[in-house]
Design a protein around this motif. Structure first.
Motif, PDB file in Angstrom:
ATOM      1  N   ARG A 109      -0.230 -14.675 -22.887  1.00  8.14           N
ATOM      2  CA  ARG A 109      -1.543 -14.046 -23.013  1.00  8.14           C
ATOM      3  C   ARG A 109      -1.379 -12.545 -22.848  1.00  8.14           C
ATOM      4  NH1 ARG A 109      -6.550 -15.987 -19.245  1.00  8.14           N
ATOM      5  NH2 ARG A 109      -6.466 -13.900 -18.341  1.00  8.14           N
ATOM      6  N   SER A 110      -1.990 -11.767 -23.720  1.00 11.00           N
ATOM      7  CA  SER A 110      -1.709 -10.328 -23.784  1.00 11.00           C
ATOM      8  C   SER A 110      -2.054  -9.576 -22.497  1.00 11.00           C
ATOM      9  CB  SER A 110      -2.442  -9.696 -24.967  1.00 11.00           C
ATOM     10  OG  SER A 110      -3.837  -9.650 -24.748  1.00 11.00           O
ATOM     11  N   HIS A 142     -11.395 -10.051 -25.731  1.00 11.07           N
ATOM     12  CA  HIS A 142     -10.425 -10.388 -26.774  1.00 11.07           C
ATOM     13  C   HIS A 142      -8.998 -10.413 -26.239  1.00 11.07           C
ATOM     14  CE1 HIS A 142      -8.536  -9.542 -30.926  1.00 11.07           C
ATOM     15  NE2 HIS A 142      -8.963 -10.784 -30.899  1.00 11.07           N
ATOM     16  N   ARG A 143      -8.674  -9.566 -25.267  1.00 11.01           N
ATOM     17  CA  ARG A 143      -7.322  -9.530 -24.691  1.00 11.01           C
ATOM     18  C   ARG A 143      -6.923 -10.884 -24.096  1.00 11.01           C
ATOM     19  NH1 ARG A 143      -6.997  -5.203 -20.320  1.00 11.01           N
ATOM     20  NH2 ARG A 143      -4.754  -5.401 -20.597  1.00 11.01           N
ATOM     21  N   GLN A 162      -7.666 -13.724 -25.348  1.00 11.88           N
ATOM     22  CA  GLN A 162      -7.530 -14.700 -26.422  1.00 11.88           C
ATOM     23  C   GLN A 162      -6.361 -14.415 -27.364  1.00 11.88           C
ATOM     24  OE1 GLN A 162      -9.412 -17.551 -26.748  1.00 11.88           O
ATOM     25  NE2 GLN A 162     -10.154 -16.950 -24.730  1.00 11.88           N
ATOM     26  N   VAL A 163      -5.683 -13.308 -27.156  1.00 11.20           N
ATOM     27  CA  VAL A 163      -4.547 -12.949 -28.011  1.00 11.20           C
ATOM     28  C   VAL A 163      -3.248 -13.259 -27.276  1.00 11.20           C
ATOM     29  CG1 VAL A 163      -3.327 -11.038 -29.143  1.00 11.20           C
ATOM     30  CG2 VAL A 163      -5.817 -11.186 -29.274  1.00 11.20           C
ATOM     31  N   ALA A 220      -8.285  -6.310 -35.913  1.00  9.87           N
ATOM     32  CA  ALA A 220      -8.338  -6.812 -34.535  1.00  9.87           C
ATOM     33  C   ALA A 220      -6.979  -6.840 -33.849  1.00  9.87           C
ATOM     34  CB  ALA A 220      -8.946  -8.215 -34.526  1.00  9.87           C
ATOM     35  N   PHE A 221      -5.878  -6.819 -34.633  1.00  5.02           N
ATOM     36  CA  PHE A 221      -4.537  -6.873 -34.042  1.00  5.02           C
ATOM     37  C   PHE A 221      -4.008  -5.489 -33.680  1.00  5.02           C
ATOM     38  CE2 PHE A 221      -4.315 -10.959 -36.478  1.00  5.02           C
ATOM     39  CZ  PHE A 221      -4.162 -11.791 -35.383  1.00  5.02           C
ATOM     40  N   SER A 254      -0.864 -14.108 -32.184  1.00  5.70           N
ATOM     41  CA  SER A 254      -1.884 -15.069 -32.605  1.00  5.70           C
ATOM     42  C   SER A 254      -3.189 -14.772 -31.885  1.00  5.70           C
ATOM     43  CB  SER A 254      -1.461 -16.512 -32.276  1.00  5.70           C
ATOM     44  OG  SER A 254      -0.411 -16.929 -33.095  1.00  5.70           O
ATOM     45  N   ASP A 255      -4.274 -14.837 -32.622  1.00  5.00           N
ATOM     46  CA  ASP A 255      -5.610 -14.722 -32.027  1.00  5.00           C
ATOM     47  C   ASP A 255      -6.166 -16.139 -31.915  1.00  5.00           C
ATOM     48  OD1 ASP A 255      -8.163 -14.213 -31.242  1.00  5.00           O
ATOM     49  OD2 ASP A 255      -8.690 -12.922 -32.932  1.00  5.00           O
ATOM     50  N   THR A 296      -9.000 -17.065 -30.600  1.00  4.26           N
ATOM     51  CA  THR A 296     -10.466 -17.113 -30.512  1.00  4.26           C
ATOM     52  C   THR A 296     -11.085 -18.238 -31.354  1.00  4.26           C
ATOM     53  OG1 THR A 296     -10.494 -14.716 -30.168  1.00  4.26           O
ATOM     54  CG2 THR A 296     -12.592 -15.765 -30.727  1.00  4.26           C
TER      55      THR A 296
END
Length: 233
Positions: A40-41, A77-78, A80-81, A148-149, A169-170, A172
């Motif tokens: 996870r980022s 979002h962080r 979920q990436v 988004a990346f 990979s996202d 979400t």
């Protein structure tokens, strides 16, 4: 599955050599389950991971004055990436051995960009993108946010030694709760071209790795790193 994105920077040559330095337990986990772990980022040590540079943040902040959800999206979002990091280098890196392996018991997977892309065909459920990291001055330089990346493909110049390429990979769209990361299916034989044993390791350790690999049904080219070979006078 690997998805090519024209907007994401990547070396043109599929024979570009990439490396992953890891400890034995993570390596055995990879071979045993034939799955690649993606972290996870926001779990990386770098607190700036997935954030924006100051010029970009100022622009986003202005845009979110009347729309606070715009800024909240990037914060959530962080989580979920997910990311798998690889090092671009034609040769082994002494610095990478020091940073990413413990003591003298680690190893390095040598692959290529083309192999990395092909190996992801095994994963049918989640989309992966591959991009090269850009190293910039976060106080002065701008990070685009139309993709988004992009926040995950920029890092501070102090990390330039990493020469990183990332599988991203996202998650979400999949409505998953992610703790530390996710594992994706991967074609191990396509992924791994060669395995190097830590340069400071002893022969028993090399033999142990060879025995483990054989018992798990693989036949990779394995050799000890020669970064610590004897000096000839």
């Amino acid at each position: 599955m690997y998805i090519h994105d024209d907007n994401i920077k990547l070396p043109d040559d599929p024979e570009t050599v990439v490396w992953k330095y890891l400890d034995l337990s993570k390596f055995v986990d990879l071979l045993l389950y034939k799955k690649l772990f993606m972290s996870r980022s926001d779990k990386f040590e770098d607190q700036y991971e997935g954030t924006f540079s100051e010029p970009t943040f100022e622009e986003i902040r202005k845009l979110s004055i009347n729309n606070p959800e715009f800024l909240d999206y990037y914060k959530i979002h962080r989580q979920q990436v997910v990311i798998s990091s690889w090092h671009i280098n034609e040769y082994e890196s002494f610095a990478m051995w020091q940073i990413f392996t413990q003591k003298s018991e680690g190893l390095a997977i040598q692959s290529t960009l083309g192999r990395l892309q092909e190996s992801l065909s095994e994963e049918k459920d989640y989309e992966q993108h591959i991009g090269e990291v850009n190293y910039i001055d976060y106080k002065k330089e701008y990070i685009p946010f139309e993709n988004a990346f992009f926040p995950f493909l920029f890092k501070r110049k102090s990390f330039q030694y990493e020469r990183e390429v990332r599988i991203i990979s996202d998650m979400t769209p999949y409505s998953m709760k992610i703790d530390n990361g996710v594992k994706i299916d991967i074609d191990i034989c396509k992924l791994i071209e060669k395995i190097y044993i830590h340069p400071k390791s002893e022969n028993w350790y090399k033999n142990l790795v060879i025995e483990l690999v054989n018992r798990l049904g693989f036949n990779f080219d394995i050799e000890k790193s020669d970064l610590e070979s004897e000096i000839l006078i």
